[in-house]
Design a protein around this motif. Sequence first.
Motif, PDB file in Angstrom:
ATOM      1  N   PRO A  17       0.908  -1.173   0.195  1.00 27.16           N
ATOM      2  CA  PRO A  17       0.263   0.031   0.020  1.00 27.16           C
ATOM      3  C   PRO A  17       0.708   1.226   0.285  1.00 27.16           C
ATOM      4  O   PRO A  17       0.370   2.181  -0.264  1.00 27.16           O
ATOM      5  CB  PRO A  17      -0.977  -0.110   1.478  1.00 27.16           C
ATOM      6  CG  PRO A  17      -0.363  -0.981   2.390  1.00 27.16           C
ATOM      7  CD  PRO A  17       0.743  -2.015   0.992  1.00 27.16           C
ATOM      8  N   LEU A  28      -6.491   5.004   0.178  1.00 26.72           N
ATOM      9  CA  LEU A  28      -5.876   3.785   1.623  1.00 26.72           C
ATOM     10  C   LEU A  28      -7.661   3.457   1.546  1.00 26.72           C
ATOM     11  O   LEU A  28      -7.311   2.303   1.878  1.00 26.72           O
ATOM     12  CB  LEU A  28      -5.283   4.291   2.432  1.00 26.72           C
ATOM     13  CG  LEU A  28      -4.167   4.703   2.564  1.00 26.72           C
ATOM     14  CD1 LEU A  28      -3.518   5.102   3.762  1.00 26.72           C
ATOM     15  CD2 LEU A  28      -2.823   3.584   2.083  1.00 26.72           C
ATOM     16  N   TRP A  64      -7.769   0.687  -1.782  1.00 23.52           N
ATOM     17  CA  TRP A  64      -7.122  -0.281  -1.106  1.00 23.52           C
ATOM     18  C   TRP A  64      -8.012  -1.671  -0.299  1.00 23.52           C
ATOM     19  O   TRP A  64      -7.637  -2.794  -1.098  1.00 23.52           O
ATOM     20  CB  TRP A  64      -5.567   0.041  -0.902  1.00 23.52           C
ATOM     21  CG  TRP A  64      -4.621  -0.457  -0.658  1.00 23.52           C
ATOM     22  CD1 TRP A  64      -3.832  -1.444  -2.160  1.00 23.52           C
ATOM     23  CD2 TRP A  64      -4.449  -2.066   0.224  1.00 23.52           C
ATOM     24  NE1 TRP A  64      -3.384  -1.883  -1.222  1.00 23.52           N
ATOM     25  CE2 TRP A  64      -3.543  -2.443  -0.312  1.00 23.52           C
ATOM     26  CE3 TRP A  64      -5.041  -1.926   0.963  1.00 23.52           C
ATOM     27  CZ2 TRP A  64      -3.088  -4.086   0.300  1.00 23.52           C
ATOM     28  CZ3 TRP A  64      -4.396  -3.337   1.654  1.00 23.52           C
ATOM     29  CH2 TRP A  64      -3.260  -4.022   1.248  1.00 23.52           C
ATOM     30  N   THR A  69      -3.748   0.025   6.898  1.00 24.88           N
ATOM     31  CA  THR A  69      -4.398  -1.108   5.647  1.00 24.88           C
ATOM     32  C   THR A  69      -4.530  -2.063   6.827  1.00 24.88           C
ATOM     33  O   THR A  69      -4.519  -3.022   6.040  1.00 24.88           O
ATOM     34  CB  THR A  69      -3.231  -0.623   4.325  1.00 24.88           C
ATOM     35  OG1 THR A  69      -2.783  -0.644   5.296  1.00 24.88           O
ATOM     36  CG2 THR A  69      -3.555   0.131   3.492  1.00 24.88           C
TER      37      THR A  69
END
Length: 315
Positions: free
Chosen positions: A158, A190, A193, A292
Amino acid sequence: MSTYTAEPTIVYIAGYGRSGSTLLDILLNAHPYIFGAGELTEIFEAAAARTPCSCGQPLDACAIWSYVLNHLPAHTTPAEAEHLTRRTETPRWLGGSPRNDEAYGLLWRTIFQAIAHQTGARMVLDSSKNSRNTAERTAALIRTTHLPVRIIHLVRDPRAILYATFRGSNRRLEQEGHAPTRRTAMLRVLIGWMMAHATVERTRAAYPHIPVKRIRYEDLTGTPALTLQQIGGFLNIDMQPVINRLHTGAPFEGGHGIGGNRMRRAGAVHIRADRAWEQALPRYAHLLAWATWPLAHRYAYDLAHPNSAPQGAST
Protein backbone atom coordinates in the motif's frame (compact mmCIF):
# COMPACT_ATOMS: atom_id res chain seq x y z
CA MET A 1 -8.32 -15.31 -37.61
CA SER A 2 -8.48 -18.77 -36.09
CA THR A 3 -11.41 -19.68 -33.88
CA TYR A 4 -11.76 -21.70 -30.71
CA THR A 5 -15.18 -23.24 -30.31
CA ALA A 6 -15.13 -24.28 -26.63
CA GLU A 7 -16.40 -21.95 -23.92
CA PRO A 8 -13.62 -19.53 -22.95
CA THR A 9 -12.30 -19.33 -19.41
CA ILE A 10 -12.46 -15.90 -17.81
CA VAL A 11 -9.20 -15.10 -16.04
CA TYR A 12 -9.99 -12.11 -13.85
CA ILE A 13 -7.27 -9.88 -12.39
CA ALA A 14 -8.83 -8.74 -9.13
CA GLY A 15 -7.61 -6.13 -6.67
CA TYR A 16 -6.82 -2.41 -6.70
CA GLY A 17 -5.36 -0.15 -9.38
CA ARG A 18 -1.68 0.76 -9.76
CA SER A 19 -0.72 -2.76 -8.72
CA GLY A 20 0.81 -3.98 -11.97
CA SER A 21 -2.31 -5.31 -13.69
CA THR A 22 -1.36 -3.76 -17.04
CA LEU A 23 2.09 -5.38 -16.85
CA LEU A 24 0.60 -8.76 -15.94
CA ASP A 25 -1.97 -8.46 -18.73
CA ILE A 26 0.74 -7.72 -21.30
CA LEU A 27 2.91 -10.62 -20.12
CA LEU A 28 0.10 -13.17 -20.17
CA ASN A 29 -1.15 -11.87 -23.52
CA ALA A 30 2.12 -13.20 -24.99
CA HIS A 31 0.87 -16.75 -24.39
CA PRO A 32 -0.85 -18.26 -27.45
CA TYR A 33 -3.80 -19.51 -25.38
CA ILE A 34 -4.52 -16.16 -23.67
CA PHE A 35 -5.98 -12.90 -24.95
CA GLY A 36 -5.26 -9.89 -22.73
CA ALA A 37 -8.40 -7.76 -23.03
CA GLY A 38 -7.32 -5.07 -20.60
CA GLU A 39 -9.95 -3.31 -18.49
CA LEU A 40 -12.83 -4.90 -20.33
CA THR A 41 -15.52 -3.24 -18.24
CA GLU A 42 -14.61 0.03 -20.01
CA ILE A 43 -15.40 -1.24 -23.51
CA PHE A 44 -18.62 0.72 -24.02
CA GLU A 45 -17.32 3.98 -22.55
CA ALA A 46 -14.14 3.66 -24.63
CA ALA A 47 -16.15 2.99 -27.77
CA ALA A 48 -18.38 6.03 -27.19
CA ALA A 49 -15.37 8.28 -26.57
CA ARG A 50 -13.44 6.72 -29.48
CA THR A 51 -10.62 5.98 -27.08
CA PRO A 52 -8.09 3.91 -29.01
CA CYS A 53 -7.26 0.28 -28.42
CA SER A 54 -3.61 -0.23 -27.52
CA CYS A 55 -3.08 -1.12 -31.19
CA GLY A 56 -3.72 2.57 -31.91
CA GLN A 57 -7.09 2.20 -33.65
CA PRO A 58 -10.44 3.34 -32.24
CA LEU A 59 -12.42 0.34 -31.03
CA ASP A 60 -14.84 0.51 -33.95
CA ALA A 61 -11.87 0.28 -36.35
CA CYS A 62 -9.94 -2.43 -34.51
CA ALA A 63 -10.40 -5.87 -36.05
CA ILE A 64 -11.07 -7.46 -32.67
CA TRP A 65 -13.18 -4.87 -30.87
CA SER A 66 -15.29 -3.90 -33.88
CA TYR A 67 -16.24 -7.58 -34.20
CA VAL A 68 -17.14 -7.78 -30.49
CA LEU A 69 -19.19 -4.57 -30.57
CA ASN A 70 -21.06 -5.83 -33.64
CA HIS A 71 -22.01 -9.05 -31.86
CA LEU A 72 -23.83 -7.76 -28.80
CA PRO A 73 -27.10 -9.47 -27.92
CA ALA A 74 -29.98 -8.54 -30.20
CA HIS A 75 -31.57 -5.13 -29.60
CA THR A 76 -28.84 -4.13 -27.11
CA THR A 77 -27.15 -0.80 -27.86
CA PRO A 78 -23.71 0.07 -26.43
CA ALA A 79 -25.34 2.78 -24.31
CA GLU A 80 -27.79 0.26 -22.83
CA ALA A 81 -24.97 -2.20 -22.25
CA GLU A 82 -22.94 0.47 -20.40
CA HIS A 83 -25.92 1.35 -18.19
CA LEU A 84 -26.61 -2.31 -17.41
CA THR A 85 -22.95 -2.93 -16.62
CA ARG A 86 -22.55 0.05 -14.29
CA ARG A 87 -25.74 -0.59 -12.35
CA THR A 88 -24.77 -4.24 -11.82
CA GLU A 89 -21.09 -3.79 -10.98
CA THR A 90 -21.43 -0.75 -8.70
CA PRO A 91 -22.44 -1.56 -5.11
CA ARG A 92 -25.85 -0.26 -4.08
CA TRP A 93 -24.37 2.04 -1.44
CA LEU A 94 -22.16 3.66 -4.11
CA GLY A 95 -25.03 4.31 -6.49
CA GLY A 96 -25.73 0.92 -8.05
CA SER A 97 -29.34 0.12 -8.88
CA PRO A 98 -31.40 -3.08 -8.88
CA ARG A 99 -29.61 -5.53 -11.15
CA ASN A 100 -30.87 -7.61 -14.02
CA ASP A 101 -28.75 -10.75 -13.78
CA GLU A 102 -30.28 -12.41 -16.82
CA ALA A 103 -29.55 -9.48 -19.14
CA TYR A 104 -26.11 -8.85 -17.64
CA GLY A 105 -25.15 -12.50 -17.90
CA LEU A 106 -26.29 -12.74 -21.53
CA LEU A 107 -24.42 -9.53 -22.40
CA TRP A 108 -21.09 -10.52 -20.91
CA ARG A 109 -21.27 -14.19 -21.88
CA THR A 110 -21.78 -13.01 -25.46
CA ILE A 111 -18.84 -10.61 -25.22
CA PHE A 112 -16.43 -13.22 -23.87
CA GLN A 113 -17.54 -15.72 -26.49
CA ALA A 114 -17.12 -13.15 -29.27
CA ILE A 115 -13.59 -12.36 -28.08
CA ALA A 116 -12.67 -16.04 -27.99
CA HIS A 117 -14.21 -16.62 -31.43
CA GLN A 118 -12.37 -13.72 -33.03
CA THR A 119 -8.98 -14.26 -31.36
CA GLY A 120 -8.89 -18.05 -31.02
CA ALA A 121 -8.03 -17.67 -27.32
CA ARG A 122 -8.95 -20.32 -24.78
CA MET A 123 -8.69 -17.82 -21.94
CA VAL A 124 -9.78 -14.17 -21.91
CA LEU A 125 -7.90 -12.04 -19.40
CA ASP A 126 -9.97 -9.25 -17.86
CA SER A 127 -7.98 -6.77 -15.75
CA SER A 128 -10.92 -4.60 -14.65
CA LYS A 129 -10.08 -5.15 -10.94
CA ASN A 130 -12.45 -4.14 -8.11
CA SER A 131 -12.36 -0.41 -7.56
CA ARG A 132 -15.57 1.51 -6.83
CA ASN A 133 -17.60 1.08 -10.08
CA THR A 134 -16.29 -2.46 -10.62
CA ALA A 135 -16.44 -3.67 -7.01
CA GLU A 136 -19.09 -6.28 -7.83
CA ARG A 137 -17.85 -7.25 -11.30
CA THR A 138 -16.02 -10.42 -10.29
CA ALA A 139 -19.00 -11.78 -8.40
CA ALA A 140 -21.39 -10.76 -11.18
CA LEU A 141 -19.39 -12.60 -13.84
CA ILE A 142 -19.25 -15.72 -11.67
CA ARG A 143 -22.93 -15.55 -10.83
CA THR A 144 -24.39 -14.81 -14.26
CA THR A 145 -22.24 -15.82 -17.24
CA HIS A 146 -22.04 -19.57 -16.52
CA LEU A 147 -18.47 -19.50 -17.89
CA PRO A 148 -15.50 -20.93 -16.00
CA VAL A 149 -13.76 -18.22 -13.96
CA ARG A 150 -10.31 -18.14 -12.39
CA ILE A 151 -9.20 -15.21 -10.26
CA ILE A 152 -5.69 -13.81 -10.02
CA HIS A 153 -5.70 -11.65 -6.91
CA LEU A 154 -2.97 -9.08 -7.54
CA VAL A 155 -1.67 -7.14 -4.54
CA ARG A 156 0.96 -4.45 -4.05
CA ASP A 157 2.45 -2.76 -1.01
CA PRO A 158 0.00 0.00 0.00
CA ARG A 159 2.93 2.38 0.47
CA ALA A 160 3.83 1.97 -3.19
CA ILE A 161 0.21 2.75 -4.08
CA LEU A 162 0.45 5.89 -1.92
CA TYR A 163 3.58 6.98 -3.73
CA ALA A 164 1.87 6.52 -7.08
CA THR A 165 -0.91 8.75 -5.75
CA PHE A 166 1.64 11.29 -4.52
CA ARG A 167 3.05 11.53 -8.04
CA GLY A 168 -0.42 12.07 -9.50
CA SER A 169 -2.91 10.22 -11.72
CA ASN A 170 -1.77 8.30 -14.76
CA ARG A 171 -3.58 10.75 -17.02
CA ARG A 172 -2.00 13.79 -15.35
CA LEU A 173 1.43 12.16 -15.42
CA GLU A 174 1.09 11.61 -19.16
CA GLN A 175 0.09 15.23 -19.70
CA GLU A 176 2.04 17.15 -17.07
CA GLY A 177 4.65 14.96 -15.39
CA HIS A 178 4.87 15.20 -11.57
CA ALA A 179 1.52 16.08 -9.99
CA PRO A 180 1.52 16.04 -6.16
CA THR A 181 -1.72 15.05 -4.47
CA ARG A 182 -3.28 16.17 -1.17
CA ARG A 183 -2.99 14.06 1.94
CA THR A 184 -6.76 13.60 2.02
CA ALA A 185 -6.57 12.02 -1.44
CA MET A 186 -3.99 9.59 -0.07
CA LEU A 187 -6.39 8.59 2.69
CA ARG A 188 -9.13 7.99 0.12
CA VAL A 189 -6.74 5.79 -1.84
CA LEU A 190 -5.94 3.73 1.25
CA ILE A 191 -9.66 3.26 1.90
CA GLY A 192 -10.07 2.21 -1.74
CA TRP A 193 -7.16 -0.25 -1.41
CA MET A 194 -8.74 -1.84 1.65
CA MET A 195 -12.22 -1.96 0.13
CA ALA A 196 -10.99 -3.50 -3.12
CA HIS A 197 -9.08 -6.28 -1.40
CA ALA A 198 -11.85 -6.85 1.14
CA THR A 199 -14.20 -7.29 -1.84
CA VAL A 200 -11.90 -9.94 -3.28
CA GLU A 201 -11.76 -11.74 0.06
CA ARG A 202 -15.56 -11.60 0.32
CA THR A 203 -15.98 -12.97 -3.21
CA ARG A 204 -13.52 -15.74 -2.43
CA ALA A 205 -15.55 -16.72 0.62
CA ALA A 206 -18.89 -16.51 -1.21
CA TYR A 207 -17.72 -18.70 -4.12
CA PRO A 208 -15.28 -21.22 -2.60
CA HIS A 209 -15.41 -23.38 -5.74
CA ILE A 210 -13.77 -20.62 -7.82
CA PRO A 211 -9.96 -21.02 -8.00
CA VAL A 212 -8.03 -18.01 -6.69
CA LYS A 213 -4.29 -17.34 -6.88
CA ARG A 214 -2.76 -14.41 -5.00
CA ILE A 215 0.20 -12.77 -6.75
CA ARG A 216 2.27 -9.84 -5.48
CA TYR A 217 3.59 -7.09 -7.73
CA GLU A 218 6.93 -7.40 -5.97
CA ASP A 219 7.19 -11.08 -6.92
CA LEU A 220 6.04 -10.43 -10.49
CA THR A 221 8.77 -7.83 -11.06
CA GLY A 222 11.42 -9.40 -8.82
CA THR A 223 11.20 -13.04 -9.90
CA PRO A 224 9.03 -12.92 -13.04
CA ALA A 225 9.93 -16.37 -14.40
CA LEU A 226 9.09 -18.10 -11.12
CA THR A 227 5.88 -16.10 -10.75
CA LEU A 228 4.83 -16.95 -14.30
CA GLN A 229 5.48 -20.64 -13.58
CA GLN A 230 3.16 -20.38 -10.58
CA ILE A 231 0.49 -18.71 -12.70
CA GLY A 232 0.92 -21.40 -15.34
CA GLY A 233 0.33 -24.10 -12.72
CA PHE A 234 -2.76 -22.24 -11.55
CA LEU A 235 -4.15 -21.94 -15.09
CA ASN A 236 -3.04 -25.46 -16.09
CA ILE A 237 -0.98 -24.21 -19.03
CA ASP A 238 2.72 -24.25 -19.82
CA MET A 239 4.08 -20.71 -19.47
CA GLN A 240 7.40 -21.58 -21.11
CA PRO A 241 6.67 -19.55 -24.28
CA VAL A 242 6.37 -16.41 -22.15
CA ILE A 243 9.33 -17.31 -19.93
CA ASN A 244 11.48 -17.86 -23.02
CA ARG A 245 10.77 -14.29 -24.08
CA LEU A 246 11.94 -13.13 -20.68
CA HIS A 247 15.17 -15.10 -20.96
CA THR A 248 15.95 -13.80 -24.44
CA GLY A 249 15.14 -10.21 -23.51
CA ALA A 250 12.50 -9.97 -26.24
CA PRO A 251 10.13 -7.04 -25.65
CA PHE A 252 6.43 -7.51 -24.93
CA GLU A 253 3.88 -5.56 -26.93
CA GLY A 254 0.72 -3.86 -25.70
CA GLY A 255 -1.55 -6.07 -27.80
CA HIS A 256 -5.22 -5.10 -28.10
CA GLY A 257 -6.03 -4.09 -24.54
CA ILE A 258 -8.65 -1.61 -23.41
CA GLY A 259 -7.68 1.01 -20.83
CA GLY A 260 -4.71 0.43 -18.57
CA ASN A 261 -1.92 2.86 -17.82
CA ARG A 262 0.53 4.57 -20.17
CA MET A 263 2.72 1.43 -20.23
CA ARG A 264 0.29 -0.16 -22.69
CA ARG A 265 0.68 2.74 -25.11
CA ALA A 266 4.45 3.13 -24.77
CA GLY A 267 5.41 0.49 -27.34
CA ALA A 268 7.71 -2.38 -26.35
CA VAL A 269 7.47 -3.24 -22.64
CA HIS A 270 10.27 -4.54 -20.44
CA ILE A 271 9.89 -5.64 -16.82
CA ARG A 272 11.24 -3.15 -14.31
CA ALA A 273 10.42 -3.02 -10.63
CA ASP A 274 9.26 0.41 -9.44
CA ARG A 275 10.59 0.78 -5.90
CA ALA A 276 11.16 4.54 -5.88
CA TRP A 277 8.66 4.87 -3.05
CA GLU A 278 11.10 3.30 -0.59
CA GLN A 279 13.25 6.45 -0.59
CA ALA A 280 10.83 9.13 -1.74
CA LEU A 281 7.58 8.49 0.14
CA PRO A 282 7.06 11.17 2.84
CA ARG A 283 7.09 10.04 6.46
CA TYR A 284 3.47 11.07 7.02
CA ALA A 285 2.47 8.73 4.17
CA HIS A 286 4.25 5.83 5.88
CA LEU A 287 2.17 6.60 8.96
CA LEU A 288 -1.04 6.79 6.92
CA ALA A 289 -0.30 3.36 5.48
CA TRP A 290 -0.89 1.82 8.89
CA ALA A 291 -4.61 2.26 8.18
CA THR A 292 -4.33 -0.78 5.90
CA TRP A 293 -3.36 -3.17 8.67
CA PRO A 294 -4.30 -6.07 9.07
CA LEU A 295 -4.84 -6.70 5.32
CA ALA A 296 -1.30 -5.50 4.60
CA HIS A 297 -0.04 -7.93 7.23
CA ARG A 298 -2.14 -10.71 5.68
CA TYR A 299 -0.38 -10.06 2.38
CA ALA A 300 3.05 -10.12 4.11
CA TYR A 301 3.87 -6.40 3.98
CA ASP A 302 5.83 -5.25 7.04
CA LEU A 303 4.63 -1.69 7.59
CA ALA A 304 7.06 -1.19 10.47
CA HIS A 305 10.03 -1.04 8.12
CA PRO A 306 10.08 1.59 5.36
CA ASN A 307 12.20 -0.44 2.95
CA SER A 308 10.84 -3.89 3.67
CA ALA A 309 10.31 -6.31 0.82
CA PRO A 310 7.42 -8.77 1.33
CA GLN A 311 8.33 -12.05 2.89
CA GLY A 312 6.84 -15.45 2.04
CA ALA A 313 5.35 -16.92 -1.10
CA SER A 314 2.30 -15.91 -3.07
CA THR A 315 -0.68 -18.14 -2.34
